[in-house]
Design a protein around this motif. Structure first.
Motif, PDB file in Angstrom:
ATOM      1  N   ARG A   1       0.848  -1.201   0.000  1.00  0.00           N
ATOM      2  CA  ARG A   1       0.000   0.000   0.000  1.00  0.00           C
ATOM      3  C   ARG A   1       0.883   1.251   0.000  1.00  0.00           C
ATOM      4  O   ARG A   1       2.113   1.171   0.035  1.00  0.00           O
TER       5      ARG A   1
ATOM      6  N   ILE B   1       3.110   4.505  -0.370  1.00  0.00           N
ATOM      7  CA  ILE B   1       4.237   4.869  -1.230  1.00  0.00           C
ATOM      8  C   ILE B   1       4.807   3.628  -1.905  1.00  0.00           C
ATOM      9  O   ILE B   1       5.161   3.656  -3.095  1.00  0.00           O
TER      10      ILE B   1
ATOM     11  N   ASP C   1       5.690  -7.788   1.597  1.00  0.00           N
ATOM     12  CA  ASP C   1       5.018  -7.083   2.695  1.00  0.00           C
ATOM     13  C   ASP C   1       4.550  -8.124   3.705  1.00  0.00           C
ATOM     14  O   ASP C   1       4.520  -9.329   3.400  1.00  0.00           O
TER      15      ASP C   1
ATOM     16  N   VAL D   1      10.466  -7.712   7.203  1.00  0.00           N
ATOM     17  CA  VAL D   1      11.794  -7.164   6.901  1.00  0.00           C
ATOM     18  C   VAL D   1      12.737  -7.120   8.102  1.00  0.00           C
ATOM     19  O   VAL D   1      13.909  -6.770   7.956  1.00  0.00           O
TER      20      VAL D   1
ATOM     21  N   ASN E   1      11.550   0.158   1.335  1.00  0.00           N
ATOM     22  CA  ASN E   1      10.454   1.111   1.580  1.00  0.00           C
ATOM     23  C   ASN E   1       9.693   0.829   2.874  1.00  0.00           C
ATOM     24  O   ASN E   1       9.182   1.763   3.501  1.00  0.00           O
TER      25      ASN E   1
ATOM     26  N   TYR F   1      11.404   7.582  15.493  1.00  0.00           N
ATOM     27  CA  TYR F   1      11.331   7.677  14.034  1.00  0.00           C
ATOM     28  C   TYR F   1      12.511   8.484  13.485  1.00  0.00           C
ATOM     29  O   TYR F   1      13.156   8.091  12.513  1.00  0.00           O
TER      30      TYR F   1
ATOM     31  N   LYS G   1      15.355   7.216  10.781  1.00  0.00           N
ATOM     32  CA  LYS G   1      15.518   7.778   9.436  1.00  0.00           C
ATOM     33  C   LYS G   1      16.877   8.471   9.280  1.00  0.00           C
ATOM     34  O   LYS G   1      17.430   8.526   8.187  1.00  0.00           O
TER      35      LYS G   1
ATOM     36  N   VAL H   1       3.330  12.681   3.208  1.00  0.00           N
ATOM     37  CA  VAL H   1       2.704  12.156   2.000  1.00  0.00           C
ATOM     38  C   VAL H   1       1.357  11.557   2.407  1.00  0.00           C
ATOM     39  O   VAL H   1       1.241  10.936   3.471  1.00  0.00           O
TER      40      VAL H   1
ATOM     41  N   THR I   1      -0.821   9.104   2.903  1.00  0.00           N
ATOM     42  CA  THR I   1      -0.925   7.641   3.033  1.00  0.00           C
ATOM     43  C   THR I   1      -1.463   7.356   4.434  1.00  0.00           C
ATOM     44  O   THR I   1      -1.660   8.276   5.240  1.00  0.00           O
TER      45      THR I   1
HETATM   46  N1  LIG Z   1       3.774   8.914   4.455  1.00  0.00           N
HETATM   47  C1  LIG Z   1       4.681   9.817   4.825  1.00  0.00           C
HETATM   48  O1  LIG Z   1       4.327  10.951   5.191  1.00  0.00           O
HETATM   49  C2  LIG Z   1       6.162   9.490   4.744  1.00  0.00           C
HETATM   50  C3  LIG Z   1       7.068  10.559   4.784  1.00  0.00           C
HETATM   51  C4  LIG Z   1       8.427  10.284   4.729  1.00  0.00           C
HETATM   52  C5  LIG Z   1       8.875   8.979   4.624  1.00  0.00           C
HETATM   53  N2  LIG Z   1       7.976   7.958   4.602  1.00  0.00           N
HETATM   54  C6  LIG Z   1       8.509   6.601   4.521  1.00  0.00           C
HETATM   55  O2  LIG Z   1       8.022   5.981   3.335  1.00  0.00           O
HETATM   56  C7  LIG Z   1       7.892   4.571   3.557  1.00  0.00           C
HETATM   57  C8  LIG Z   1       6.464   4.139   3.187  1.00  0.00           C
HETATM   58  O3  LIG Z   1       5.557   4.885   3.984  1.00  0.00           O
HETATM   59  P1  LIG Z   1       3.964   4.901   3.748  1.00  0.00           P
HETATM   60  O4  LIG Z   1       3.520   6.258   4.049  1.00  0.00           O
HETATM   61  O5  LIG Z   1       3.638   4.286   2.445  1.00  0.00           O
HETATM   62  O6  LIG Z   1       3.513   3.958   4.964  1.00  0.00           O
HETATM   63  P2  LIG Z   1       2.323   2.903   5.086  1.00  0.00           P
HETATM   64  O7  LIG Z   1       2.137   2.654   6.540  1.00  0.00           O
HETATM   65  O8  LIG Z   1       1.162   3.336   4.276  1.00  0.00           O
HETATM   66  O9  LIG Z   1       2.961   1.611   4.388  1.00  0.00           O
HETATM   67  C9  LIG Z   1       4.075   0.968   4.967  1.00  0.00           C
HETATM   68  C10 LIG Z   1       4.115  -0.468   4.472  1.00  0.00           C
HETATM   69  O10 LIG Z   1       5.198  -1.136   5.153  1.00  0.00           O
HETATM   70  C11 LIG Z   1       4.728  -2.403   5.577  1.00  0.00           C
HETATM   71  N3  LIG Z   1       5.470  -2.905   6.739  1.00  0.00           N
HETATM   72  C12 LIG Z   1       5.462  -2.400   8.002  1.00  0.00           C
HETATM   73  N4  LIG Z   1       6.211  -3.192   8.804  1.00  0.00           N
HETATM   74  C13 LIG Z   1       6.695  -4.200   8.034  1.00  0.00           C
HETATM   75  C14 LIG Z   1       7.516  -5.330   8.286  1.00  0.00           C
HETATM   76  N5  LIG Z   1       7.991  -5.592   9.509  1.00  0.00           N
HETATM   77  N6  LIG Z   1       7.831  -6.140   7.263  1.00  0.00           N
HETATM   78  C15 LIG Z   1       7.364  -5.894   6.008  1.00  0.00           C
HETATM   79  N7  LIG Z   1       6.558  -4.853   5.712  1.00  0.00           N
HETATM   80  C16 LIG Z   1       6.228  -4.022   6.716  1.00  0.00           C
HETATM   81  C17 LIG Z   1       3.267  -2.169   5.937  1.00  0.00           C
HETATM   82  O11 LIG Z   1       2.528  -3.376   5.995  1.00  0.00           O
HETATM   83  C18 LIG Z   1       2.820  -1.230   4.818  1.00  0.00           C
HETATM   84  O12 LIG Z   1       2.345  -1.924   3.693  1.00  0.00           O
HETATM   85  C19 LIG Z   1       8.231   4.336   5.034  1.00  0.00           C
HETATM   86  O13 LIG Z   1       9.576   3.923   5.139  1.00  0.00           O
HETATM   87  C20 LIG Z   1       8.053   5.710   5.646  1.00  0.00           C
HETATM   88  O14 LIG Z   1       8.804   5.872   6.814  1.00  0.00           O
HETATM   89  C21 LIG Z   1       6.629   8.189   4.653  1.00  0.00           C
END
Ligand SMILES: NC(=O)c1ccc[n+]([C@@H]2O[C@H](COP(=O)([O-])OP(=O)(O)OC[C@H]3O[C@@H](n4cnc5c(N)ncnc54)[C@H](O)[C@@H]3O)[C@@H](O)[C@H]2O)c1
Length: 271
Positions: free
Chosen positions: A22, A24, A43, A70, A96, A165, A169, A200, A202
């Motif tokens: 899901r 990003i 995932d 992961v 990701n 967090y 990062k 973002v 999400t």
């Molecule tokens: N959304 C934001 O505002 C934002 C901003 C900066 C960075 N990010 C980074 O971008 C990446 C994706 O974020 P997102 O917003 O799509 O988040 P999200 O929560 O919508 O999706 C994260 C995905 O990672 C999977 N996941 C979590 N733990 C896991 C594990 N142990 N093993 C395998 N999969 C696992 C989840 O099931 C999910 O599908 C992340 O690393 C996040 O830190 C997000």
């Protein structure tokens, strides 16, 4: 003269994207598949991950799903072997998958802190370790490759109530540079870069906003959202905004880009 129309294509390449079920991650899978790569979507969310794969295949892409936590090294060994077994190559890794938790530092438990490092940092270490082994000359894939790690503006600047967090990062940002330099020194043909989005739209983006209410830092979600949007000069981002940046870094268009941190934040950190 370069053929710029092909520089961003990934035809014949194979990619592994973690957290592709899901948000990003799903957008990154779509971008890489549309550019011609075969994509192993991994995932812990099986139904959503299978749905991502079905969408990619329906659009004519080549894709498969593997359940992967992961944080577990054995599952990284299996995922690395699976991408090579499924597609015969391994050229691109996108680290990701990630989680976000919120707590004021005075209330943050050590378990919470360690869990965030396990999902956001151990994962990137393990993914890079096994990708570098496989992609390096003499490895199971052996053609070099590109690794893109999802950091965040949270890897560059601080915000209240997110010490776990930010720690994670920030670590991703420097693990990227260290591995990039090592791969270049060893002439392994592997580039490693990080991307740094601001908020973002999400599930995680929504949670980040809602956290400010839960922690008593804002009276309600609308106020928290308005406050956060006000510091984003171009508003919140969309998953596709990040996917385009990952596509660039994964492609040969970024042939000379290594150890860089690509900020994608609509200007948040420019001021
Ligand atoms: N959304 C934001 O505002 C934002 C901003 C900066 C960075 N990010 C980074 O971008 C990446 C994706 O974020 P997102 O917003 O799509 O988040 P999200 O929560 O919508 O999706 C994260 C995905 O990672 C999977 N996941 C979590 N733990 C896991 C594990 N142990 N093993 C395998 N999969 C696992 C989840 O099931 C999910 O599908 C992340 O690393 C996040 O830190 C997000």
């Amino acid at each position: 003269m370069s053929d710029y129309s092909k520089a961003f294509r990934l035809d014949g390449k194979a990619a592994l994207v973690t957290g592709g079920a899901r948000g990003i991650g799903a957008a990154i899978c779509e971008a890489l598949a549309q550019a011609g790569a075969a994509v192993l979507v991994t995932d812990v969310l099986e139904a959503e991950g299978q749905a991502t794969v079905a969408k990619l295949r329906a659009a004519g892409g080549k894709a498969a799903f593997l359940r992967q936590d992961v944080t577990d090294e054995a599952q990284w060994e299996a995922a690395t072997a699976a991408v090579i077994a499924e597609f015969g190559r391994y050229d691109i890794l996108v680290n990701n998958a990630g989680i976000e938790t919120a707590a004021l530092i005075a209330n943050c438990t050590l378990d919470d802190f360690k869990r965030v490092q396990a999902v956001n940092v151990d994962s990137v270490f393990l993914g890079m370790k096994h990708a570098v082994r496989a992609m390096s000359p003499g490895g199971a894939a052996g053609h070099g490759g590109a690794i893109v790690n999802l950091s965040s503006v949270a890897g560059i600047i601080g915000t209240p109530a997110h010490v776990s967090y930010h720690s994670s990062k920030g670590a991703v940002r420097l693990m990227t540079k260290a591995t990039a330099i090592e791969c270049a020194a060893l002439k392994s043909g592997i580039r490693v870069n990080s991307v740094h989005p601001a908020i973002v739209e999400t599930d995680m983006g929504d949670k980040f906003v809602a956290d400010f209410v839960t922690l008593g830092l804002a009276p309600d979600v609308a106020t928290a959202r308005a406050g956060m949007e006000a510091i984003h000069p171009m508003g919140f981002g969309r998953p596709a905004d990040v996917a385009c940046a990952v596509l660039y870094l994964a492609s040969d268009a970024a042939r000379w880009v290594n150890g860089s941190e690509l900020v994608i934040d609509g200007g948040l950190t420019a001021a």
